[in-house]
Scaffold this active site. Structure first.
Site, mmCIF file in Angstrom:
data_model
loop_
_atom_site.group_PDB
_atom_site.id
_atom_site.type_symbol
_atom_site.label_atom_id
_atom_site.label_comp_id
_atom_site.label_asym_id
_atom_site.label_seq_id
_atom_site.Cartn_x
_atom_site.Cartn_y
_atom_site.Cartn_z
ATOM 1 N N TYR A 191 0.833 -1.214 0.000
ATOM 2 C CA TYR A 191 0.000 0.000 0.000
ATOM 3 C C TYR A 191 0.866 1.261 0.000
ATOM 4 O O TYR A 191 0.635 2.184 -0.790
ATOM 5 C CB TYR A 191 -0.907 -0.015 1.223
ATOM 6 N N LYS A 233 1.036 4.016 -3.161
ATOM 7 C CA LYS A 233 0.650 5.410 -2.967
ATOM 8 C C LYS A 233 1.827 6.354 -3.174
ATOM 9 O O LYS A 233 1.651 7.475 -3.659
ATOM 10 C CB LYS A 233 0.030 5.594 -1.579
#
Length: 251
Positions: free
Chosen positions: A156, A160
């Site tokens: 994650y 991002k």
């Protein structure tokens, strides 16, 4: 002729569903992409005179993402005064210590949804609106996780961070064209993603107690509140001056 043509991904739940409802304004042509259509959007769209298209697709699948982008932009109206693209779809999974991230399929699906689909849709958006005098703006929904490491979130955080850098490159490449683009962290929101986070194995996600406490003490923002603030920010005159931003900078 629509005044605003808005494209939104991940529109079926959470922040995406709230953004979709916020975009149901008169004069808008709204196109959503999600795994499932939201039947509850039809009534408000009709009541407000909104043209609504819902494309059901799995943006974590590369072939499906490519096909959806091609289909959408092949028929995209070019006569709107404003074009908006909100790349909201994303996943926090897989959550695991980096030593245990050995499922290439799960890693690949996350990167496809969080990064590749954004790049595909943005590329088609840029080509489809190139040369138009319309106001063009893009929001990529990022996360503080792309700017600060969290144990258990290597996938994650990496996706991002990639999204932030991609946004910076898009701004650099299209400076002077009138395009405005922002990678925006939305803060911690009371959504299904947060429920997924709270159900993580503490062995994989050491920050579990902090996220559970945020929920227990009512410190999670509502999707509706955050969506309203994002949509208001998109229409500000200074939108895009800071391409890496956080909605919590705006009250």
């Amino acid at each position: 002729m629509p005044q605003t043509l808005a494209i939104l991904t991940g529109a079926s739940r959470g922040l995406g569903a709230a953004l979709a409802r916020g975009l149901l304004q008169p004069g808008t042509h709204l196109i959503t992409l999600a795994r499932h259509a939201d039947a509850a959007l039809t009534g408000p769209a009709n009541a407000n005179g909104v043209t609504l298209e819902q494309i059901e697709t799995d943006l974590s699948d590369p072939a499906a993402a490519s096909a959806a982008a091609a289909r959408l932009f092949a028929a995209l109206p070019r006569d709107a005064a404003r074009f908006r693209l909100i790349n909201n779809a994303g996943t926090v999974n897989p959550v695991a210590n980096s030593a245990d991230l050995a499922d290439a399929g799960a890693i690949g699906s996350a990167f496809t949804l969080n990064v590749t689909a954004v790049m595909l849709l943005t590329a088609h958006f840029l080509r489809a609106t190139n040369g138009l005098s319309a106001d063009r703006r893009i929001v990529n929904i990022s996360s503080g996780a792309g700017r600060n490491p969290n144990a258990g979130w290597s996938v994650y955080c990496a996706t991002k961070a990639a999204l932030d850098m991609y946004t910076r490159v898009v701004k650099l490449e299209h400076e002077g064209s009138g395009l405005r683009v922002v990678s925006l962290a939305p803060g911690v929101i009371d959504t299904d993603m947060q429920a997924t986070i709270r159900s993580s194995d503490p062995g994989n996600f050491p920050s579990l107690e902090r996220f559970q406490a945020l929920h227990a003490t009512g410190k999670l923002a509502s999707p509706e509140n955050v969506a309203a603030r994002i949509l208001a920010l998109m229409e500000r005159d200074d939108f895009g001056q800071t391409e890496i931003d956080d909605i919590r900078n705006y009250t």
